[in-house]
Design a protein around this motif. Structure first.
Motif, PDB file in Angstrom:
ATOM      1  N   VAL A 117     -14.426   6.759  -1.836  1.00  0.00           N
ATOM      2  CA  VAL A 117     -15.583   6.096  -2.440  1.00  0.00           C
ATOM      3  C   VAL A 117     -16.598   5.720  -1.356  1.00  0.00           C
ATOM      4  N   GLN A 118     -16.120   5.193  -0.236  1.00  0.00           N
ATOM      5  CA  GLN A 118     -17.023   4.809   0.839  1.00  0.00           C
ATOM      6  C   GLN A 118     -17.729   6.018   1.441  1.00  0.00           C
ATOM      7  N   ARG A 119     -16.995   7.117   1.630  1.00  0.00           N
ATOM      8  CA  ARG A 119     -17.629   8.340   2.175  1.00  0.00           C
ATOM      9  C   ARG A 119     -18.681   8.870   1.202  1.00  0.00           C
ATOM     10  N   MET A 136     -11.252  -4.668   1.559  1.00  0.00           N
ATOM     11  CA  MET A 136     -12.196  -3.579   1.258  1.00  0.00           C
ATOM     12  C   MET A 136     -12.855  -3.814  -0.089  1.00  0.00           C
ATOM     13  N   ARG A 137     -12.110  -4.319  -1.040  1.00  0.00           N
ATOM     14  CA  ARG A 137     -12.692  -4.614  -2.350  1.00  0.00           C
ATOM     15  C   ARG A 137     -13.718  -5.733  -2.249  1.00  0.00           C
ATOM     16  N   GLY A 175     -17.112  -4.546  -1.075  1.00  0.00           N
ATOM     17  CA  GLY A 175     -17.867  -3.952  -2.171  1.00  0.00           C
ATOM     18  C   GLY A 175     -18.531  -4.990  -3.060  1.00  0.00           C
ATOM     19  N   SER A 230     -15.719  -8.670   5.307  1.00  0.00           N
ATOM     20  CA  SER A 230     -14.411  -8.030   5.431  1.00  0.00           C
ATOM     21  C   SER A 230     -13.570  -8.698   6.504  1.00  0.00           C
ATOM     22  N   ALA A 264     -20.364   7.145  -1.020  1.00  0.00           N
ATOM     23  CA  ALA A 264     -21.496   6.212  -1.089  1.00  0.00           C
ATOM     24  C   ALA A 264     -22.436   6.382   0.102  1.00  0.00           C
ATOM     25  N   HIS A 265     -21.871   6.797   1.250  1.00  0.00           N
ATOM     26  CA  HIS A 265     -22.700   6.951   2.455  1.00  0.00           C
ATOM     27  C   HIS A 265     -23.238   8.363   2.627  1.00  0.00           C
ATOM     28  N   MET A 294     -10.321   4.325  -1.793  1.00  0.00           N
ATOM     29  CA  MET A 294     -11.421   3.510  -1.268  1.00  0.00           C
ATOM     30  C   MET A 294     -12.178   4.239  -0.166  1.00  0.00           C
ATOM     31  N   ALA A 295     -11.462   4.960   0.683  1.00  0.00           N
ATOM     32  CA  ALA A 295     -12.107   5.721   1.752  1.00  0.00           C
ATOM     33  C   ALA A 295     -12.982   6.815   1.152  1.00  0.00           C
TER      34      ALA A 295
END
Length: 104
Positions: free
Chosen positions: A98-100, A24-25, A28, A33, A102-103, A95-96
């Motif tokens: 951060v991804q949510r 996952m990193r 980014g 992945s 970002a989207h 991480m989840a």
């Protein structure tokens, strides 16, 4: 997050969750992945499979258990992967999030 269950000359083991966090990193940073899986089979649900059973058994929160483990080597021996599993779980959750975000 690798460990050697057989001692200094043993084979290194890398938990699948640690590999997922690493992957996952890399996403980014613009890397793919997709990579080799460290462990074949269904993905491990850290909370249900590793963390919750220990917390249910000890009747402690994760923070309380980690504090006690810092002072009591017997707990570390009894639950050798708890700290690593919990760290991987918290990292996955972060991480989840951060991804949510970002989207959104």
């Amino acid at each position: 997050m690798a460990f050697q269950p057989s001692g200094e000359r043993g084979v290194y083991r890398i938990p699948a969750t640690a590999l997922r966090v690493f992957q996952m990193r890399q996403v980014g940073r613009g890397h793919s992945s997709q990579g080799p899986r460290a462990v074949e089979g269904p993905p491990l649900d850290l909370w249900a499979d590793r963390i919750k059973p220990v917390l249910d058994e000890t009747r402690l929160t994760a923070d309380e258990l980690l504090r006690r483990m810092a002072a009591d080597q017997a707990l570390v021996v009894r639950y050798p992967t708890f700290a690593t599993d919990y760290a991987a779980y918290v990292t996955e959750m972060a991480m989840a999030t951060v991804q949510r975000t970002a989207h959104a």
